[in-house]
Design a protein around this motif. Structure first.
Motif, PDB file in Angstrom:
ATOM      1  N   VAL A   1      39.445  -3.663 -64.385  1.00  0.00           N
ATOM      2  CA  VAL A   1      38.456  -4.389 -65.181  1.00  0.00           C
ATOM      3  C   VAL A   1      38.535  -5.856 -64.787  1.00  0.00           C
ATOM      4  O   VAL A   1      39.609  -6.472 -64.860  1.00  0.00           O
ATOM      5  N   ASP A   2      37.398  -6.416 -64.341  1.00  0.00           N
ATOM      6  CA  ASP A   2      37.287  -7.852 -64.065  1.00  0.00           C
ATOM      7  C   ASP A   2      36.509  -8.460 -65.220  1.00  0.00           C
ATOM      8  O   ASP A   2      35.281  -8.336 -65.288  1.00  0.00           O
ATOM      9  N   ARG A   3      37.231  -9.097 -66.136  1.00  0.00           N
ATOM     10  CA  ARG A   3      36.582  -9.616 -67.332  1.00  0.00           C
ATOM     11  C   ARG A   3      35.679 -10.795 -67.036  1.00  0.00           C
ATOM     12  O   ARG A   3      34.677 -11.017 -67.734  1.00  0.00           O
ATOM     13  N   ASP A   4      35.976 -11.583 -65.997  1.00  0.00           N
ATOM     14  CA  ASP A   4      35.110 -12.715 -65.644  1.00  0.00           C
ATOM     15  C   ASP A   4      33.802 -12.240 -65.032  1.00  0.00           C
ATOM     16  O   ASP A   4      32.718 -12.730 -65.377  1.00  0.00           O
ATOM     17  N   ALA A   5      33.899 -11.269 -64.114  1.00  0.00           N
ATOM     18  CA  ALA A   5      32.692 -10.744 -63.475  1.00  0.00           C
ATOM     19  C   ALA A   5      32.013  -9.676 -64.320  1.00  0.00           C
ATOM     20  O   ALA A   5      30.877  -9.294 -64.030  1.00  0.00           O
ATOM     21  N   ARG A   6      32.708  -9.188 -65.348  1.00  0.00           N
ATOM     22  CA  ARG A   6      32.232  -8.098 -66.205  1.00  0.00           C
ATOM     23  C   ARG A   6      31.910  -6.868 -65.358  1.00  0.00           C
ATOM     24  O   ARG A   6      30.782  -6.366 -65.337  1.00  0.00           O
TER      25      ARG A   6
END
Length: 420
Positions: A109-114
């Motif tokens: 999960v890349d929370r910045d890139a969603r």
């Protein structure tokens, strides 16, 4: 109230409490990705899809094509259900609700890139992410045991092949043999509750191996519905079950899967079957997403949103939410609150105040059902108990049979609510 499919779906159609401004995706429909297809994830995906009338693109990520419910899996061990009756598919969610069901593992999960990365290499963008991955086990929680030993000493806490393996081992026990359980510390997923499991194993052994014994090593001084279970064990399985609590070493255990031994406070016991249920934590993807406190994922009580990332929601077993138990009923109730909040955030639809409920049924013997439950409200600190109920000791056979029949209606209701 007696629960059946209709009354169950109506009674817990709870929704959430913060009105959010609508969020419009940069291109096309807003996107929701749901990871985990159990009581929390499947319910959330279905309610978002059906109530948004196509306005939201919903993707459900679940590695298994057939979902076996943990609830009622103990009844398979006791001979009251067939394993196939616990299996449910995702076909209706895809065909009738337009949900994109992806059978793969979420591994990043890349929370910045969603974005969510799948084991197969695909990347899924999201505007809101819902995590409902169930539980994983705490490494080293039971000395001598890890997941590599799960075939020798099954946990059977993720229903399906593990449940079938445990039953096969029980049926293969020698006459007069010993079934051992290492019970989990709090908090733990329930169902499949360990003490209902003891009851169902005892029921099976009473029929096929009546001189067998059951040994429980328990790190907890007490457990939910303890008086009811102990009454039931005394009435139905007298002399078969021995529980060793922490005062007598139940918290100091180790196992040797190769030798099939269970050590309790240094006393080594030879056993024929050993059901090891270790300490639990949130499913791995919640840890990967960085929304846990090390074990569980703290959430806001009004909508199940993560206290770490407002674009992520965590449901069911993985959530640290307050007073609700880690049950299928709880996850289903939380999913409806979450679904309403997500729809409101993404489309501007009405968001209602959060209401939560739970009931947990257990079977002790044939048509001898007991239950405990409560209603809950969202407070600034947590999901808090409003009021509760529990079966009484000494109830009549008619009351217990009615409780069991109520649980059957609930099972039909919740599985319909999850899978359509």
């Amino acid at each position: 109230m007696t629960l059946n499919r209709r009354t169950f779906i109506g009674s817990v159609a709870a929704t959430s409490g913060i009105l959010a401004a609508p969020m419009v995706a940069a291109q096309g429909r807003p996107r929701v990705v749901v990871i985990g297809g159990g009581a929390g994830g499947a319910t959330a995906a279905r309610y978002i899809a059906k109530d948004s009338d196509g306005a939201i693109d919903v993707t459900l990520v679940e590695p298994t094509r057939a979902y076996y419910t943990c609830f009622f899996s103990n009844l398979y061990l006791g001979g009251f259900r067939e394993i196939d009756s616990l299996a449910h598919s995702y076909g209706t969610l895809a065909s009738d609700y337009g949900i994109n069901v992806v059978h793969d593992w979420a591994v990043g999960v890349d929370r910045d890139a969603r974005t969510v990365t799948l084991a197969g290499g695909d990347m899924l963008p999201y505007d809101r992410l819902i995590l409902s991955p169930g539980i994983d086990f705490v490494d080293g929680a039971v000395p001598g045991w890890d997941v590599s030993a799960q075939n020798a000493m099954p946990h059977a806490y993720k229903a399906g092949s593990q449940t079938e393996l445990l039953k096969a081992q029980i049926l293969a026990m020698p006459e007069g043999g010993t079934f051992a359980m290492v019970a989990p510390p709090n908090p733990y997923r329930c169902p499949p509750g360990p003490y209902e499991r003891v009851s169902m194993v005892a029921h099976l052994l009473k029929e096929v191996n009546p001189t067998a014994k059951i040994l429980i090593a328990d790190p907890k001084p007490g457990f939910s519905k303890q008086g009811l279970f102990e009454e039931g064990w005394n009435n139905n399985y007298a002399g078969m079950i021995e529980r060793i609590g922490p005062d007598f070493g139940g918290a100091n255990v180790a196992v040797d899967p190769a030798a099939m031994t269970l050590s309790i406070d240094g006393d080594v016991n030879n056993v024929d079957v050993c059901n090891v249920i270790p300490a639990m934590k949130a499913g791995r993807i919640a840890e990967i997403a960085g929304v846990t406190d090390g074990n569980w994922a703290p959430v806001n009580s009004t909508d199940m949103s993560s206290r770490i990332d407002a674009n992520i929601y965590v449901l069911g077993d993985s959530a640290a939410q307050g007073d609700m138990p880690k049950s299928g009923f709880s996850a289903n109730s939380q999913a409806k609150v979450c679904a309403n909040a997500v729809r409101g955030a993404l489309t501007g639809s009405t968001v209602f105040p959060a209401r939560y409920a739970n009931t947990c049924w257990s079977l002790i013997d044939t048509e001898n059902g007991i239950k405990v439950g409560a209603t809950y409200e969202a407070t600034p600190e947590k999901i808090a108990t409003v009021d509760g109920f529990v079966s009484a000791t000494g109830e009549s056979a008619e009351v217990r049979a009615a409780t069991y029949r109520e649980s059957l209606g609930w099972y039909d209701g919740i599985t319909s609510d999850m899978f359509g």
